[in-house]
Design an enzyme around this catalytic site. Sequence first.
Site, short mmCIF file in Angstrom:
data_model
loop_
_atom_site.label_atom_id
_atom_site.label_comp_id
_atom_site.label_asym_id
_atom_site.label_seq_id
_atom_site.Cartn_x
_atom_site.Cartn_y
_atom_site.Cartn_z
N HIS A 132 0.32 -12.15 1.19
CA HIS A 132 -0.48 -11.22 0.40
C HIS A 132 -0.52 -11.63 -1.07
O HIS A 132 0.52 -11.77 -1.71
CB HIS A 132 0.13 -9.82 0.53
CG HIS A 132 -0.78 -8.72 0.13
ND1 HIS A 132 -0.35 -7.41 0.03
CD2 HIS A 132 -2.10 -8.69 -0.17
CE1 HIS A 132 -1.38 -6.64 -0.30
NE2 HIS A 132 -2.43 -7.39 -0.45
N TYR B 138 0.83 -1.20 0.00
CA TYR B 138 0.00 0.00 0.00
C TYR B 138 0.87 1.25 0.00
O TYR B 138 1.40 1.66 1.03
CB TYR B 138 -0.94 0.01 1.21
CG TYR B 138 -1.87 -1.17 1.30
CD1 TYR B 138 -2.20 -1.93 0.18
CD2 TYR B 138 -2.44 -1.53 2.51
CE1 TYR B 138 -3.06 -3.01 0.27
CE2 TYR B 138 -3.31 -2.62 2.61
CZ TYR B 138 -3.61 -3.35 1.49
OH TYR B 138 -4.47 -4.43 1.58
#
Length: 333
Positions: A145, A61
């Site tokens: 992830h 992010y």
Amino acid sequence: MSYPPCRPRELGSTGVNVPPLGLGCAPLGNLYRAVPEECAQDVVRTALATGAAYFDTAPHYGLGLSEERLGRALRGRDRAGYTLSTKVGRRLRPLAPGEEAAGEGFVETPARARVRDFTRDGIRATLDASLERLGVDAVDIVYLHDAEDHLREVYETGFPALAELRDQKAVRAIGFGMNHSDVLARLVADLEVDVVLCAGRWTLLEHTALGDLLPVCERRGTSVVVGGVYNSGLLADPSPGAPYNYAPAPAALLGRARQLAAVCDRFGVSLKAAALRFPFGHRAVASAVVGAATPDEMAENARLFTQDIPDELWHTLVARGLLDPDLPLPLND
């Protein structure tokens, strides 16, 4: 169960408790648009003030920007007063001379690059760097992830590395975070997974996870954190051009979302409130993490999460063919 759910829930048998509403921190990494620093800090402060004290972030992010901003906002806070998760599988490195950062939807990011790394050393280095950016000694939860295209590495090195961290008590809960419920179901069936973060596949609009992931999670005692409850924005505002899965929504889905909104409006309920509540009909769901780019968005999510929703609304959605009759619904006791 009474709704809205308000008590923290334990993830598996880990001792890690999460509030039912948490903050997804991708917007703090400038997802699609730049968020001013003070605004990002205010989002986190608002989440804490409203009880949404579960923060989910990742190196991906904003190339570490989300973690850095979250760390600054949480500095000086009682570490026992919030739950924190981050992710591994994408290791960050400095840019080489002349190299440009690949934003992947994030703007105005630090000068770093992402490297897929599911090795033991890579996962430990990724987590150590996250802890430094977050300014904490440990996080509560670590997810692998977006590993759906790297399953060989997951089985050979990635998950064993996480399990070793859990065994060493360096982290209390481990799992996977991705959009693919079928892959998550396979991983939960095969491995000792505490929690999964499933984005976009168990929502008011899309029920894919009920056919694969949710049953195996319930059988194995694995908790589910739901992301993407608004399906990238379609369930937040089903206007022409609304996004679904990070692209313009197909006409059929847009029409269905508008029908859902019309029924909700008849009962004086926000479509967003129904979208926030729906996932909790299934017993495996522990929490929903929802992104917010402004403190007002965070406050609105918290307010809508507690909106009264009559059972008749859900029954009407079933009667009109907008929800299947065999779906688990968040009915009031």
